[in-house]
Design a protein around this motif. Structure first.
Motif, short mmCIF file in Angstrom:
data_model
loop_
_atom_site.label_atom_id
_atom_site.label_comp_id
_atom_site.label_asym_id
_atom_site.label_seq_id
_atom_site.Cartn_x
_atom_site.Cartn_y
_atom_site.Cartn_z
N ILE A 29 0.84 -1.20 0.00
CA ILE A 29 0.00 0.00 0.00
C ILE A 29 0.88 1.25 0.00
O ILE A 29 0.65 2.20 -0.75
CB ILE A 29 -0.94 -0.02 1.22
CG1 ILE A 29 -1.90 -1.20 1.13
CG2 ILE A 29 -1.69 1.29 1.34
CD1 ILE A 29 -2.68 -1.45 2.39
N GLY A 30 1.93 1.20 0.83
CA GLY A 30 2.81 2.37 0.96
C GLY A 30 3.49 2.73 -0.35
O GLY A 30 3.51 3.90 -0.75
N ILE A 31 4.03 1.72 -1.02
CA ILE A 31 4.74 1.98 -2.28
C ILE A 31 3.77 2.50 -3.33
O ILE A 31 4.09 3.40 -4.11
CB ILE A 31 5.49 0.71 -2.74
CG1 ILE A 31 6.65 0.43 -1.79
CG2 ILE A 31 6.03 0.88 -4.15
CD1 ILE A 31 7.30 -0.91 -1.98
N GLY A 43 3.77 10.54 -6.32
CA GLY A 43 4.96 11.06 -7.00
C GLY A 43 4.67 11.40 -8.44
O GLY A 43 5.03 12.47 -8.94
N VAL A 44 3.99 10.48 -9.13
CA VAL A 44 3.66 10.72 -10.54
C VAL A 44 2.72 11.92 -10.66
O VAL A 44 2.87 12.76 -11.56
CB VAL A 44 3.04 9.45 -11.16
CG1 VAL A 44 2.44 9.74 -12.52
CG2 VAL A 44 4.08 8.36 -11.28
N GLN A 59 13.89 12.00 -6.63
CA GLN A 59 14.83 11.61 -5.58
C GLN A 59 14.09 11.29 -4.28
O GLN A 59 14.35 10.26 -3.64
CB GLN A 59 15.83 12.73 -5.38
CG GLN A 59 16.86 12.45 -4.33
CD GLN A 59 17.12 13.67 -3.51
OE1 GLN A 59 17.20 14.77 -4.03
NE2 GLN A 59 17.23 13.47 -2.21
N ASN A 60 13.14 12.13 -3.91
CA ASN A 60 12.39 11.88 -2.68
C ASN A 60 11.47 10.67 -2.81
O ASN A 60 11.25 9.94 -1.84
CB ASN A 60 11.57 13.11 -2.29
CG ASN A 60 12.46 14.17 -1.67
OD1 ASN A 60 13.13 13.90 -0.69
ND2 ASN A 60 12.49 15.34 -2.26
N MET A 61 10.98 10.46 -4.04
CA MET A 61 10.11 9.31 -4.30
C MET A 61 10.90 8.01 -4.08
O MET A 61 10.44 7.10 -3.38
CB MET A 61 9.64 9.40 -5.76
CG MET A 61 8.35 8.73 -6.07
SD MET A 61 7.68 9.40 -7.61
CE MET A 61 8.61 8.52 -8.84
N THR A 117 10.25 2.35 2.69
CA THR A 117 9.04 1.53 2.84
C THR A 117 9.32 0.07 2.51
O THR A 117 8.88 -0.84 3.21
CB THR A 117 7.93 2.06 1.91
OG1 THR A 117 7.88 3.47 2.03
CG2 THR A 117 6.59 1.47 2.27
N GLU A 118 10.09 -0.10 1.44
CA GLU A 118 10.38 -1.44 0.96
C GLU A 118 11.16 -2.26 1.98
O GLU A 118 11.06 -3.48 2.01
CB GLU A 118 11.18 -1.31 -0.34
CG GLU A 118 11.44 -2.56 -1.07
CD GLU A 118 12.67 -2.42 -1.93
OE1 GLU A 118 12.71 -3.06 -2.96
OE2 GLU A 118 13.59 -1.67 -1.55
N ALA A 119 11.93 -1.56 2.83
CA ALA A 119 12.74 -2.26 3.83
C ALA A 119 11.89 -3.19 4.68
O ALA A 119 12.31 -4.29 5.01
CB ALA A 119 13.45 -1.24 4.71
#
Lengths: 286, 78
Positions: free
Chosen positions: B28-30, B37-38, B53-55, B62-64
């Motif tokens: 959900i976060g990604i 971002g888009v 860059q911030n995206m 989040t992916e971690a």
């Protein structure tokens, strides 16, 4: 001893698999899908070097990392040794990589004083990328950074760097108080926030930095192996066997292209996060 | 002993179930990160560099969580 017995077990398992297909043919039998396990990441050493009672094993990842490092050193020496005002083809490639890190990472994240850290970030990016890209180079096909020791070693380089920079630029005590007490919040919040900030900045950062790179490469290699094994497992001299096997093979090619993208992205993210950690150490968060 | 009735049971690799659960949040976060971002890039194309860059930074953080979940089955066995 533990590792070598694992490899031995893996070798036995692999040789047993050699005639294992979904639709048995040619004297073989269906012995179930031989799903790859974490064993595929252990190798028996090519040779062992004993220095003062300590054994250094030259396994496949170590050899690949050494070859990669030599390639990077030779390549960038050839590119930057005698720079010309009007760059040739090779120099353009090198300079593109350099400006990418300088403008895209160092100046963008750290700011004006970021130029000081460009050599470090540049080496970091290309070293990590080299370690990752071994995963799709034919005949090598093992991402070195899927052995957790490599990302951990890199995180161990980055952790003291940003801790030391923070203590030097903000003061040894002020660094931690700035980190734990960002201004402008209601007082009771700090009871919860301060320990979280401390743990996340000091402990979680290096751990996630290493695990992110390791797990991405580990998962990617496992994924490629699953489809490569499935290509072999599904094959049989019949229409359905050929179709299934071909679909699996096409999928493994597509995933190889996807991995190429992930490898570059993870190298970039690793460098970007190192730059972010350096940047937060140089200026207090506000 | 007989009074203990089993309502549901998970057999096989619990770690795999754990990874499935661990992937929900980061999924959900990604999605939120790249969606927004888009949208931000579409509204302000000139800020592409900073947004990208911030995206990617938000994506990596989040992916971690998903990746830690991915490693857990291998660490804690079957």
């Amino acid at each position: 001893m533990g590792v070598s017995s694992l490899v031995a077990a893996g070798a036995v398992r692999l040789s047993d698999e050699s005639n294992c297909h979904l639709i048995p043919w040619g004297g073989g039998s269906d012995c179930g899908f031989p799903a790859p396990t974490a064993d595929i990441f252990s190798f028996s050493p090519y040779s062992t070097l004993a220095i003062a009672g300590q054994e250094f094993n030259f396994t496949k990842p170590v050899v690949l990392a050494i070859i990669g490092s030599i390639f990077l050193i030779v390549f960038f020496l050839a590119v930057f040794r005698k720079p010309k005002l009007v760059p040739g083809r090779m120099q353009s490639v090198g300079e593109y990589g350099y400006t990418f890190i300088r403008d895209g990472v160092a100046r963008e994240v750290i700011g004006k004083e970021g130029d000081k850290y460009v050599p470090f970030l540049f080496s970091l990016f290309f070293f990590v990328w080299m370690l990752n890209i071994w995963g799709i180079i034919p005949f090598a096909q093992f991402p070195v950074s899927s052995r957790i020791a490599w990302p951990v070693a890199l995180a161990i380089v980055i952790w003291p760097l940003y801790m030391w920079l923070g203590m030097r630029h903000q003061g040894p005590v002020k660094y931690f108080t700035n980190m734990m007490f960002p201004p402008g919040l209601p007082k009771p919040i700090y009871l919860i926030l301060a320990p979280i900030e401390l743990v996340s900045n000091v402990l979680v950062r290096p751990v996630t930095l290493a695990i992110r790179l390791f797990a991405n490469m580990f998962a990617g290699h496992l994924l490629l192996t699953i489809f490569a094994v499935a290509t072999f497992y599904l094959i049989s001299p019949s229409l359905i066997g050929i179709l299934g096997s071909a679909a699996s093979f096409v999928m493994s090619v597509i995933l190889t292209a996807f991995e190429a993208f992930i490898q570059a992205l993870q190298a970039f993210i690793f460098t970007l996060l190192a730059a972010v950690y350096i940047s937060t150490s140089l200026h207090a968060e506000h | 002993m007989q009074s203990l009735s089993l309502l549901a049971e998970v057999t096989g690799s619990l770690g795999s179930i754990g990874y499935g659960l661990a992937a929900i949040g980061p999924g959900i976060g990604i999605g939120l990160i790249f969606g927004n971002g888009v949208q931000a890039i579409a509204r302000q194309p000139e800020a592409y560099g900073v947004i990208r860059q911030n995206m990617i930074l938000g994506f990596a953080l989040t992916e971690a969580l998903a990746l830690i979940g991915f490693v857990a089955p291998f660490v804690f066995g079957k």
